[in-house]
Design an enzyme around this catalytic site. Structure first.
Site, mmCIF file in Angstrom:
data_model
loop_
_atom_site.group_PDB
_atom_site.id
_atom_site.type_symbol
_atom_site.label_atom_id
_atom_site.label_comp_id
_atom_site.label_asym_id
_atom_site.label_seq_id
_atom_site.Cartn_x
_atom_site.Cartn_y
_atom_site.Cartn_z
ATOM 1 N N ASP A 278 -56.992 53.203 -31.835
ATOM 2 C CA ASP A 278 -56.246 54.460 -31.862
ATOM 3 C C ASP A 278 -56.170 54.992 -30.439
ATOM 4 O O ASP A 278 -57.182 55.393 -29.854
ATOM 5 C CB ASP A 278 -56.939 55.477 -32.777
ATOM 6 C CG ASP A 278 -56.218 56.816 -32.781
ATOM 7 O OD1 ASP A 278 -55.012 56.825 -33.064
ATOM 8 O OD2 ASP A 278 -56.868 57.840 -32.477
ATOM 9 N N GLU B 60 -51.725 50.595 -32.706
ATOM 10 C CA GLU B 60 -50.608 51.427 -33.149
ATOM 11 C C GLU B 60 -49.475 51.352 -32.132
ATOM 12 O O GLU B 60 -49.691 51.304 -30.920
ATOM 13 C CB GLU B 60 -51.055 52.877 -33.330
ATOM 14 C CG GLU B 60 -51.606 53.530 -32.087
ATOM 15 C CD GLU B 60 -51.964 54.992 -32.325
ATOM 16 O OE1 GLU B 60 -51.410 55.572 -33.264
ATOM 17 O OE2 GLU B 60 -52.791 55.523 -31.570
ATOM 18 N N ASP C 91 -60.144 60.765 -34.792
ATOM 19 C CA ASP C 91 -59.890 59.472 -34.158
ATOM 20 C C ASP C 91 -60.511 58.318 -34.937
ATOM 21 O O ASP C 91 -59.889 57.254 -35.082
ATOM 22 C CB ASP C 91 -60.425 59.485 -32.723
ATOM 23 C CG ASP C 91 -59.721 60.533 -31.871
ATOM 24 O OD1 ASP C 91 -58.530 60.793 -32.116
ATOM 25 O OD2 ASP C 91 -60.368 61.096 -30.967
#
Length: 382
Positions: A194, A277, A360
């Site tokens: 992330d 991502e 997170d």
């Protein structure tokens, strides 16, 4: 696969002069050929071929009084400049027709004498590395190189670059084979990543703190820019002030590049599968946090990590940018997490099912699960 190896060059004063001439000659040939193609297009005439451009702006131009100094540069460098023009036009036409992937490409533009200059020597130029470890370039001589490692194979080309801070580099393109690392336990070593601003990246079991290289040098950079603004245009002091600013930017770029290389290498060596991502970095760079987004250089991190995973035999998958990794509860699957710009300030939140999430860490877990699903769908035997 093709890799690029870059090493620092230390040319002597006469060699720097010859390199400056080569930079200028290559730029002039490129601009002359571009002007000829633009004139032909405006007049509705047939597009001049590469052979015609070479004959007109290299062979015959050397015999004229205005362009006789083109003989100071290697002919291969000038020919490569014309090839670069052809490649630029090919990319433009392919982008216009939709056959080229990636962002839209515009038509070639005239080159200006900027602080960054580059020329390329192909194998036809017969460049070589001497027994003393120097780089032999035609019409320039043997240039001292600081070798940090050996080349895995014979290079197909070398690009000599002078950056804005006045440093010289030799960039070699070499063919090399993939080097798969020993396989690790899938369930124990797969990780989602992330990316963010408060923390650079959150992985499975650890966080990478944001280095903020630009922010740390911002005060020094601001002071150097104020000094530049007080200098008279065209003066020698202004030239020195611009060089001082360029050196600060070069230091920031070097630190950032080294940081990304070290972190991506560690992630690749410790993880059998990596799920990342897919952020819209360009869109993020247009907001209020644009300076911080540029400082993180998340796009470079993603590209470097993907290339290393492919080279070292690690599974890699990108999770779609519209996947709600932050808002999705990893316990019950409901989408109740913080939304919008105000939600960025919320670092912990509680779901209606009672689960308490670190923003997170919850996102990393969701990215890991989604990445695992994407990889599994791409494997019929799983």
């Amino acid at each position: 696969m093709k890799l690029r190896y870059q090493f620092r060059l230390y040319p002597s004063a006469p060699q720097r002069t010859m390199l400056a001439k080569a930079f200028g000659c290559a730029r002039v040939v490129f601009n002359d050929a571009l002007r000829a193609r633009q004139d032909a297009y405006q007049q509705g005439a047939k597009r001049p071929s590469a052979a015609e451009l070479s004959k007109r702006f290299i062979t015959e131009a050397k015999k004229t009084e205005d362009r006789h100094w083109l003989d100071d540069a290697s002919a291969v460098v000038l020919q490569q400049s014309l090839r670069d023009l052809e490649a630029a036009y090919s990319n433009f036409f392919a982008s216009k027709s939709g056959t080229r992937k990636g962002p839209k490409m515009g038509p070639p533009k005239f080159k200006k004498k900027t602080s960054r200059q580059a020329i390329r020597f192909s194998t036809n130029a017969r460049f070589s590395v001497t027994e003393e470890g120097k780089l032999r370039l035609p019409k320039i001589g043997d240039v001292t190189v600081r070798w940090s490692r050996s080349l895995p194979s014979d290079p197909s080309s070398v690009t000599v670059v002078k950056d804005a801070s006045g440093r010289y580099f030799a960039s070699f393109v070499v063919e090399t084979e993939d080097k798969p690392l020993p396989e690790l336990d899938w369930d124990e070593t797969e990780t989602g990543i992330d990316l963010g601003l408060s923390s650079y990246a959150v992985l499975r079991g650890r966080k990478i703190a944001s280095p903020k290289f630009f922010r740390r040098q911002e005060k020094k950079l601001r002071r150097a820019q104020r000094k530049l603004s007080r200098c008279v245009k065209g003066s020698n002091n202004r030239r020195k002030a611009k060089l001082a600013i360029a050196k600060v930017h070069a230091r920031i770029a070097d630190q950032r590049r080294d940081f990304i290389e070290q972190e991506t290498t560690q992630i690749t060596s410790e993880s059998q599968a990596v799920y990342l991502e897919d952020l819209n970095v360009k869109g993020m760079a247009k907001g209020k946090r644009a300076k911080s987004v540029h400082d993180q250089s998340l796009g470079m991190f993603a590209r470097t990590l993907e290339a290393k995973c492919h080279r070292y035999g690690r599974d890699f998958a990108k999770v779609g940018r519209f996947f709600p990794s932050t808002q999705l509860c990893s316990a019950c699957g409901s989408i109740e997490g913080p939304k919008g710009l105000e939600g960025l300030k919320i670092r912990k939140w509680t779901c209606s099912c009672g689960a308490v999430h670190d923003r997170d860490e919850n996102a990393e877990l969701n990215i890991r699960r989604e990445g695992r699903r994407i990889v599994a769908e791409g494997r019929p035997d799983t």
